[in-house]
Design an enzyme around this catalytic site. Structure first.
Site, PDB file in Angstrom:
ATOM      1  N   ASP A 118       0.694  -1.139   0.144  1.00  0.00           N
ATOM      2  CA  ASP A 118      -0.057  -0.073  -0.124  1.00  0.00           C
ATOM      3  C   ASP A 118       0.864   1.091  -0.057  1.00  0.00           C
ATOM      4  O   ASP A 118       1.913   1.280   0.706  1.00  0.00           O
ATOM      5  CB  ASP A 118      -0.853  -0.081   1.191  1.00  0.00           C
ATOM      6  CG  ASP A 118      -1.921  -1.246   1.170  1.00  0.00           C
ATOM      7  OD1 ASP A 118      -2.347  -1.390   0.226  1.00  0.00           O
ATOM      8  OD2 ASP A 118      -1.913  -1.820   2.408  1.00  0.00           O
TER       9      ASP A 118
ATOM     10  N   ASP B 237       0.817   5.297   0.600  1.00  0.00           N
ATOM     11  CA  ASP B 237      -0.337   6.514   1.065  1.00  0.00           C
ATOM     12  C   ASP B 237       0.364   7.861   0.716  1.00  0.00           C
ATOM     13  O   ASP B 237       1.709   7.946   0.509  1.00  0.00           O
ATOM     14  CB  ASP B 237      -0.434   6.484   2.445  1.00  0.00           C
ATOM     15  CG  ASP B 237      -1.222   5.267   2.809  1.00  0.00           C
ATOM     16  OD1 ASP B 237      -1.906   4.586   2.064  1.00  0.00           O
ATOM     17  OD2 ASP B 237      -1.311   4.780   4.033  1.00  0.00           O
TER      18      ASP B 237
ATOM     19  N   ASP C  18       1.257   8.754  14.475  1.00  0.00           N
ATOM     20  CA  ASP C  18       1.511   7.958  15.743  1.00  0.00           C
ATOM     21  C   ASP C  18       3.120   7.535  16.110  1.00  0.00           C
ATOM     22  O   ASP C  18       3.525   8.127  17.114  1.00  0.00           O
ATOM     23  CB  ASP C  18       0.762   6.584  15.660  1.00  0.00           C
ATOM     24  CG  ASP C  18       0.959   6.096  14.371  1.00  0.00           C
ATOM     25  OD1 ASP C  18       2.033   6.423  13.456  1.00  0.00           O
ATOM     26  OD2 ASP C  18       0.351   5.102  14.231  1.00  0.00           O
TER      27      ASP C  18
END
Length: 452
Positions: A68, A70, A147
């Site tokens: 993936d 992003d 995070d």
């Protein structure tokens, strides 16, 4: 040398920008999805800042192959949608743009800020959880609200450098997982971060920063407030990514297993022989091996494994109360499933096959089901969950050798049922359907003649 500049973050803490030039990091465009590159170039052509960000950059840094990709950008979701006809906007908690290229989706997020001057869309629960967070800001704002430092690295196509605002580049090099900001505050904002700590440490082989790890055992109960549907998705990531065993050990170590799977954790703790734990660990190792071999893994089998200790304990308790074996099995399966649903939203398409795997265990055992006439053998082999149940029975042998004969029989029966019955005569015995006296057929009476 990397260049550095200092700015102030929305938390009034200094943020240091470190620009790592192309010749000092291992990321190459040939390892990046062509579709992600298309998105980056189109956003730049539209006058917006755009960076590859998060897990893809982190994984490329350590030689991984991310699936993936992003993108973080200064463009709002509406501006992204205006640039891409193949774009759809999703999410309420976090407003995102998905740019769709066939089966690949490039997720595009607008830079977010931590502080809200009233112009944004943010909702915070009384306990500190972020219910909605759509307050846009600068890339510096965006970096400090992520995070982990390892997830706050930004790759740009402007000069193919990596921008680091929170020390993530060094942490990735040192293989350290560290939360950005005060750990307790960040866990209160989103308790699922505690699961992410365990998952990333297991996946990447990183050590966990002491300040990041310390609050987790005490704050673990906060997970009970997380959405059950979200916890289901997190469990799939924890256990179906090829690092299930290490993830399980991490959950145990930090007291998170008792929150996610309370009845199983309690059963494991009370099982002094350790047999149940051996089954779970061996099953998770097998799951990891299948993932690495690119073989399919069923969530139903996974949850049958993780909840097996709870099922065994519930079954023993019901049988001790005098409940008939077959009824006890059904009630134990239902009880464990219903109780677990209050924590993790296990869909019926997985919970029902999970229960069938459990209930078939007794049918595969000659000690519990009695003789195995041919008709019963053929019905069992034709059951849609037979193969999963057989694999589960074979897995249980790690805890006890008592299943060896049953495993041998069903292994042979899959290729030649008649030969298996002949080779294993002990499984048929007297009293089975094949040895029963032939039933007399009842004579059908002719209908009486109509009187009309």
């Amino acid at each position: 040398m990397p260049t550095q500049t200092h700015t102030e973050s929305p938390r009034s803490a200094p943020v240091t920008l470190r620009v790592v030039p192309r010749d000092q990091h291992p990321i190459s465009r040939k390892d990046i999805s062509p579709n992600a590159l298309r998105v980056l170039y189109r956003l730049r052509e539209g006058g917006h800042q755009a960076f590859l960000v998060g897990g893809a950059v982190r994984d490329l840094m350590v030689g991984g192959h991310p699936k993936d990709f992003d993108v973080a950008t200064s463009a709002t979701p509406e501006e992204v949608k205006h640039l891409f006809r193949n774009c759809r906007l999703i999410g309420r908690r976090f407003r995102l743009a998905h740019v769709v290229f066939g089966r690949e989706i490039i997720e595009v997020a607008t830079f977010r800020a931590n502080s809200d001057d009233g112009s944004g869309d943010r909702q915070v629960h009384d306990d500190g959880r972020l219910l909605r967070d759509n307050v846009y800001g600068t890339i510096e704002d965006d970096a400090v609200r992520r995070d982990f430092t390892a997830n706050a690295l930004y790759y740009t196509i402007d000069d193919f450098s990596v921008h680091d605002y929170v020390g993530g580049f060094e942490d990735v090099q040192n293989k350290v997982l560290r939360l950005i900001g005060d750990p307790e505050t960040r866990y209160h904002e989103d308790p699922v971060r505690m699961l992410r700590v365990v998952r990333f440490a297991a996946k990447l082989g990183f050590s966990i920063d002491e300040a990041t790890a310390a609050p987790v055992p005490a704050l673990a109960p906060l997970l009970a407030d997380a959405a059950p549907a979200r916890l289901f998705e997190e469990c799939l990531k924890l256990f179906l990514s090829g690092y299930a065993e290490e993830s399980f050990l991490g959950l145990e170590r930090f007291g998170l297993l008792a929150v996610l799977f309370p009845e199983s954790a309690s059963a494991l703790k009370s099982n002094r022989s350790g047999a149940l734990r051996r089954v779970v660990i061996e099953g998770l190792r097998g799951t990891d091996a299948r993932v690495r071999a690119d073989e399919p893994v069923s969530p139903a089998f996974l949850f049958a494994l993780l909840l097996w200790p709870a099922y065994c304990r519930a079954l023993i308790a019901l049988q001790a109360q005098g409940v008939h074996a077959v009824e006890a099995q059904r009630r134990a399966a239902d009880r464990v499933t219903v109780h677990q649903l209050s924590t993790i939203a296990l869909p019926r398409r997985f919970s029902l096959p999970m229960q069938e795997i459990w209930l078939l265990q007794s049918r595969l055992s000659s000690a519990q089901s009695g003789p195995r006439p041919r008709k019963r053998v053929m019905r069992t082999l034709a059951h849609p969950r037979f193969r999963a149940a057989f694999d589960f029975l074979a897995l249980r042998q790690v805890a006890s050798d008592e299943h060896a004969e049953d495993i041998a029989f069903w292994r042979d029966a899959q290729s030649d049922p008649d030969n298996a019955i002949a080779v294993h005569p002990e499984v048929e015995g007297e009293g089975g359907e094949e040895h029963a006296a032939p039933r007399r057929r009842r004579r059908r009476r002719r209908p009486a003649a109509s009187t009309q």
